[in-house]
Design a protein around this motif. Structure first.
Motif, PDB file in Angstrom:
ATOM      1  N   PRO A  25     -72.011 -91.954  12.459  1.00 10.85           N
ATOM      2  CA  PRO A  25     -71.691 -90.390  12.582  1.00 10.85           C
ATOM      3  C   PRO A  25     -71.128 -89.916  11.114  1.00 10.85           C
ATOM      4  N   PHE A  26     -70.829 -90.668  10.143  1.00 14.05           N
ATOM      5  CA  PHE A  26     -70.180 -90.358   8.983  1.00 14.05           C
ATOM      6  C   PHE A  26     -71.209 -90.437   7.692  1.00 14.05           C
ATOM      7  N   TYR A 149     -62.541 -88.238  14.161  1.00 13.11           N
ATOM      8  CA  TYR A 149     -63.712 -88.304  14.930  1.00 13.11           C
ATOM      9  C   TYR A 149     -63.331 -88.811  16.145  1.00 13.11           C
ATOM     10  N   PRO A 152     -63.564 -93.102  17.989  1.00 14.77           N
ATOM     11  CA  PRO A 152     -64.396 -94.055  17.078  1.00 14.77           C
ATOM     12  C   PRO A 152     -64.368 -95.363  17.750  1.00 14.77           C
TER      13      PRO A 152
END
Length: 196
Positions: A25-26, A149, A152
């Motif tokens: 997601p990063f 986030y 994670p």
């Protein structure tokens, strides 16, 4: 296959698999900001690859605008078991350079296989890439991204679930598509230049 084609296939994998399936997601933010360096090493031996890794770590030290580097090495460590053993040497280099805790080396390989899995298990595709590569990450950036986030720790489990839902054949086809230009007939195109 030339350097431009290798970079093109790798970038397409990042765009379509890593970002497209949200396996990391990063990744999208840094890709969009053009802060991902794609570099192809011509290393033929493990020693040459360690030298290339050293050079790329130094580049990250010297160039803070480069967030992360994908060091692609198509001519060495084609066998996953040998590649997996090499990761100890990569970590040893971080210790030797006193960069442990500053950078992290993540692993991706066309034959990637997690312990306790079969070669054709779908979950292996979370770490299968078009070519063997070492992904150099800045620890501080990773920690900052993880801190912001939700859950994670659940990322690996969600990734496994996602690729298992898609199935092995779909994951194979996504990897194979990385070697084709969009809309072509399977012939390799000109590719894109390396960034960074």
């Amino acid at each position: 296959m030339g350097e431009a084609e290798i970079v093109h296939a790798t970038r397409k994998w990042v765009e379509d698999v890593v970002v497209g399936l949200n396996l990391c997601p990063f990744a999208k933010r840094e890709l969009v900001r053009d802060r991902v360096r794609f570099v192809v090493s011509d290393a033929q031996t493990e020693d040459e690859l360690l030298q290339a890794l050293h050079a790329e770590l130094q580049r990250l030290e010297d160039e803070p605008d480069v967030e992360t580097t994908l060091l692609i090495h198509p001519d060495v460590l084609q066998d996953f078991a040998i590649y997996n053993e090499f990761l100890d040497a990569a970590d040893g280099l971080l210790v030797y350079l006193e960069l442990e805790g500053v950078y992290q080396v993540a692993s991706f390989h066309p034959q990637y296989q997690f312990g306790g899995t079969q070669p054709d298990d779908a979950e292996n595709y979370t770490n299968r890439s078009p070519f063997p590569m070492l992904h150099l990450l800045r620890e501080e950036s990773l920690e900052r991204a993880i801190a912001g986030y939700p859950d994670p720790d659940g990322i690996p489990e969600r990734n496994i679930q996602r690729v298992e839902e898609l199935g092995v054949e779909k994951m194979r086809s996504l990897l194979a598509a990385c070697f084709r230009e969009e809309g072509d007939d399977g012939e390799s195109g000109g590719g894109r230049p390396a960034t960074g």
